[in-house]
Motif scaffolding. Structure first.
Motif, PDB file in Angstrom:
ATOM      1  N   ALA A 164       2.915  -5.750  -4.769  1.00 45.29           N
ATOM      2  CA  ALA A 164       2.293  -5.371  -6.111  1.00 45.29           C
ATOM      3  C   ALA A 164       2.022  -4.031  -5.414  1.00 45.29           C
ATOM      4  N   SER A 174       9.527  -4.833   5.366  1.00 45.50           N
ATOM      5  CA  SER A 174       9.836  -6.066   6.477  1.00 45.50           C
ATOM      6  C   SER A 174      10.983  -6.689   6.106  1.00 45.50           C
ATOM      7  N   LYS A 196      13.187  -6.308   0.655  1.00 47.15           N
ATOM      8  CA  LYS A 196      12.377  -5.613   0.281  1.00 47.15           C
ATOM      9  C   LYS A 196      12.648  -4.042  -0.360  1.00 47.15           C
ATOM     10  N   ILE A 221      -7.025   1.599   2.329  1.00 43.08           N
ATOM     11  CA  ILE A 221      -6.964   0.439   1.239  1.00 43.08           C
ATOM     12  C   ILE A 221      -6.940  -1.094   1.276  1.00 43.08           C
ATOM     13  N   LEU A 240     -10.836   3.097   0.876  1.00 44.08           N
ATOM     14  CA  LEU A 240     -10.515   3.151  -0.948  1.00 44.08           C
ATOM     15  C   LEU A 240     -11.223   1.192  -1.374  1.00 44.08           C
ATOM     16  N   LEU A 270     -10.828  -0.647  -4.970  1.00 52.05           N
ATOM     17  CA  LEU A 270     -11.861  -0.448  -6.651  1.00 52.05           C
ATOM     18  C   LEU A 270     -12.514  -1.152  -7.110  1.00 52.05           C
ATOM     19  N   ARG A 274       4.474 -13.632   2.639  1.00 51.24           N
ATOM     20  CA  ARG A 274       4.715 -12.099   2.873  1.00 51.24           C
ATOM     21  C   ARG A 274       6.360 -12.706   2.066  1.00 51.24           C
TER      22      ARG A 274
HETATM   23  P1  NDP Z   1       1.196  -7.389  -1.879  1.00 47.39           P
HETATM   24  O1  NDP Z   1       2.079  -7.707  -2.532  1.00 47.39           O
HETATM   25  O2  NDP Z   1       1.822  -6.052  -0.568  1.00 47.39           O
HETATM   26  O3  NDP Z   1       1.384  -8.062  -0.836  1.00 47.39           O
HETATM   27  C1  NDP Z   1       0.620  -8.114   0.785  1.00 47.39           C
HETATM   28  C2  NDP Z   1       1.660  -7.684   1.116  1.00 47.39           C
HETATM   29  O4  NDP Z   1       1.391  -7.138   2.690  1.00 47.39           O
HETATM   30  C3  NDP Z   1       3.101  -8.366   1.612  1.00 47.39           C
HETATM   31  O5  NDP Z   1       3.952  -8.812   0.878  1.00 47.39           O
HETATM   32  C4  NDP Z   1       3.724  -7.830   3.352  1.00 47.39           C
HETATM   33  O6  NDP Z   1       4.692  -6.970   3.015  1.00 47.39           O
HETATM   34  C5  NDP Z   1       2.430  -7.598   3.638  1.00 47.39           C
HETATM   35  N1  NDP Z   1       1.706  -7.436   5.077  1.00 47.39           N
HETATM   36  C6  NDP Z   1       2.451  -6.348   6.388  1.00 47.39           C
HETATM   37  N2  NDP Z   1       1.252  -7.164   7.147  1.00 47.39           N
HETATM   38  C7  NDP Z   1       1.233  -8.443   6.939  1.00 47.39           C
HETATM   39  C8  NDP Z   1       1.054  -9.570   7.234  1.00 47.39           C
HETATM   40  N3  NDP Z   1       0.475  -9.459   9.243  1.00 47.39           N
HETATM   41  N4  NDP Z   1       0.763 -11.138   6.838  1.00 47.39           N
HETATM   42  C9  NDP Z   1       0.996 -10.365   5.617  1.00 47.39           C
HETATM   43  N5  NDP Z   1       1.673  -9.656   4.520  1.00 47.39           N
HETATM   44  C10 NDP Z   1       1.565  -8.326   5.388  1.00 47.39           C
HETATM   45  O7  NDP Z   1      -0.547  -7.915  -2.179  1.00 47.39           O
HETATM   46  P2  NDP Z   1      -1.173  -6.698  -2.637  1.00 47.39           P
HETATM   47  O8  NDP Z   1      -0.394  -5.118  -3.519  1.00 47.39           O
HETATM   48  O9  NDP Z   1      -2.318  -7.734  -3.478  1.00 47.39           O
HETATM   49  O10 NDP Z   1      -2.561  -5.962  -1.539  1.00 47.39           O
HETATM   50  C11 NDP Z   1      -1.852  -5.233  -1.149  1.00 47.39           C
HETATM   51  C12 NDP Z   1      -2.263  -4.968   0.369  1.00 47.39           C
HETATM   52  O11 NDP Z   1      -4.067  -3.715  -0.552  1.00 47.39           O
HETATM   53  C13 NDP Z   1      -3.637  -6.383   0.624  1.00 47.39           C
HETATM   54  O12 NDP Z   1      -3.868  -5.267   1.713  1.00 47.39           O
HETATM   55  C14 NDP Z   1      -5.116  -5.793  -0.074  1.00 47.39           C
HETATM   56  O13 NDP Z   1      -6.178  -6.378   0.292  1.00 47.39           O
HETATM   57  C15 NDP Z   1      -5.400  -4.532  -0.699  1.00 47.39           C
HETATM   58  N6  NDP Z   1      -5.869  -4.007  -1.464  1.00 47.39           N
HETATM   59  C16 NDP Z   1      -6.734  -3.499  -1.200  1.00 47.39           C
HETATM   60  C17 NDP Z   1      -7.569  -2.606  -3.037  1.00 47.39           C
HETATM   61  C18 NDP Z   1      -8.635  -2.497  -2.685  1.00 47.39           C
HETATM   62  O14 NDP Z   1      -9.431  -1.782  -3.444  1.00 47.39           O
HETATM   63  N7  NDP Z   1      -9.307  -1.940  -1.771  1.00 47.39           N
HETATM   64  C19 NDP Z   1      -6.356  -2.866  -4.311  1.00 47.39           C
HETATM   65  C20 NDP Z   1      -5.672  -3.784  -4.403  1.00 47.39           C
HETATM   66  C21 NDP Z   1      -5.014  -3.785  -3.246  1.00 47.39           C
HETATM   67  P3  NDP Z   1       5.973  -6.374   4.325  1.00 47.39           P
HETATM   68  O15 NDP Z   1       6.745  -8.279   4.463  1.00 47.39           O
HETATM   69  O16 NDP Z   1       6.803  -6.279   3.684  1.00 47.39           O
HETATM   70  O17 NDP Z   1       5.760  -6.468   5.296  1.00 47.39           O
END
Ligand code: NDP
Length: 323
Positions: A151, A172, A176, A237, A262, A264, A313
């Motif tokens: 997202a 990964s 994707k 983040i 960061l 939000l 994931r």
């Molecule tokens: P996503 O839709 O990005 O889903 C999480 C993705 O993280 C997975 O699809 C995977 O992608 C990746 N990932 C990498 N390593 C791992 C792991 N060990 N276990 C699980 N997933 C892993 O989620 P969001 O968009 O909701 O959030 C993404 C990140 O950003 C999160 O860490 C979230 O907490 C953070 N976030 C922080 C915010 C803030 O205010 N600080 C606001 C919004 C999000 P892949 O398979 O390609 O590796």
């Protein structure tokens, strides 16, 4: 109405579908008939009791949603019953109706569907703050986007491209990476490619990347430092790995790196920063330059599955629950 209820913290299957009274809006609040809830990694961490703030139970999860304004609490002005709004509240959206302070409503173009509107607030405001408010990214600069098909990742790619930046995307799987390319990523690299650090540095002119949106954490955090250019800015983040990262400040000195956190939730209290992000995003969404990426959609009684898919994931774009 039907609502998800969490009575003890734990893995997704602690969530239960229950009957609950339709809430009444308190003074200053509006009630929304929920069309779609955007599910964030943070929701799963909150249910697990691993989020940045303490989760108090019992509660109904769901911080980000869109729907039709259904009733106004005392003193609310400037909000029309019957219009579609998005909202970023604390919790309570995984239900057929939710109440939220009028101040937490986010106007959205009426051209967006309920699911697109629910996919918008968290990911796009976070991406904007990462790229611009804190990241100070400029047109022509390279940015590294991790979890690029997720997202936040899809939002970050679209925004970076709309702002004229060059994007290196990590994810990964090949599927994707294909999503990242479709959204405009200039270079895509598998996140487990054995040569990923060199490939990322080479892609950004051999000198490393000036701006990195770091969302994985754990041992991958060290890699972000290795991928960064001299004077690079690393915006922390997320911590999707749920592992501890080690940071040796001396390493930052050697290459004049900046690491910035960061969150939000706290940035939403920064009125000028929020207003500037809202202005820029309204323009980009209104003109169709960025389009919120709706991922898999689940019914309320499939909420456990939705959270498990996100944590494991298996999802791309924003996970949506439609009550
Ligand atoms: P996503 O839709 O990005 O889903 C999480 C993705 O993280 C997975 O699809 C995977 O992608 C990746 N990932 C990498 N390593 C791992 C792991 N060990 N276990 C699980 N997933 C892993 O989620 P969001 O968009 O909701 O959030 C993404 C990140 O950003 C999160 O860490 C979230 O907490 C953070 N976030 C922080 C915010 C803030 O205010 N600080 C606001 C919004 C999000 P892949 O398979 O390609 O590796």
């Amino acid at each position: 109405m039907r609502a998800i209820r969490v009575e003890r913290l734990g893995p997704p299957d602690v969530m239960q579908l229950q009957d609950a009274p339709v809430p009444s809006p308190a003074p200053g609040e509006v009630r929304v008939r929920v069309e779609a809830v955007g599910i964030n990694f943070a929701d799963a961490l909150a249910v697990a009791g691993e989020y940045l703030t303490r989760t108090r139970v019992p509660y109904t999860p769901g911080m980000e949603f869109a729907g039709i304004v259904d009733a106004l609490g005392e003193g609310v002005q400037g909000v029309q019953v019957g219009t579609r709004v998005a909202a970023l509240g604390g919790s309570g959206a995984m239900a057929e109706y939710a109440t939220v302070p009028a101040a937490a409503l986010i106007p959205v173009p009426q051209s967006l569907s309920g699911a697109q509107a629910a996919a918008f607030p968290v990911s796009y405001f976070t991406a904007y703050h990462g790229l611009k408010t804190l990241g100070r990214g400029e047109a022509g600069e390279w940015v590294l986007v991790q979890a690029a098909a997720g997202a936040l990742g899809t939002a970050s790619i679209q925004l970076a491209k709309a702002l004229g930046m060059n994007v290196i995307a990590l994810a990964s799987t090949d599927e994707k990476l294909e999503i990242a390319r479709t959204l405009g990523a200039d270079v895509t690299i598998l996140q487990d490619d054995p040569d990923r650090v060199k490939k990322v540095r080479d892609a950004a002119g051999g000198k490393g990347v000036p701006l990195i949106l770091e969302v994985v954490g754990g041992k991958r955090f060290q890699e972000s430092l290795d991928m960064a250019a001299s004077r690079g800015r690393i915006i922390v983040i997320g911590n999707a790995s749920r592992e501890q990262a080690n940071l040796r400040p001396v390493e930052l000195m050697k290459r004049n790196l900046t690491v910035t956190g960061l969150w939000l939730t706290s940035l939403m209290n920064d009125a000028p920063a929020t207003a500037e992000a809202a202005r820029a995003l309204a323009e980009l969404v209104g003109s169709g330059k960025v389009v919120p990426q709706v991922g898999p959609t689940y019914a309320l009684d499939q909420s456990v599955q939705a959270f498990e898919d996100l944590l494991n994931r298996r999802t791309t774009g924003k996970v949506i629950i439609e009550p």
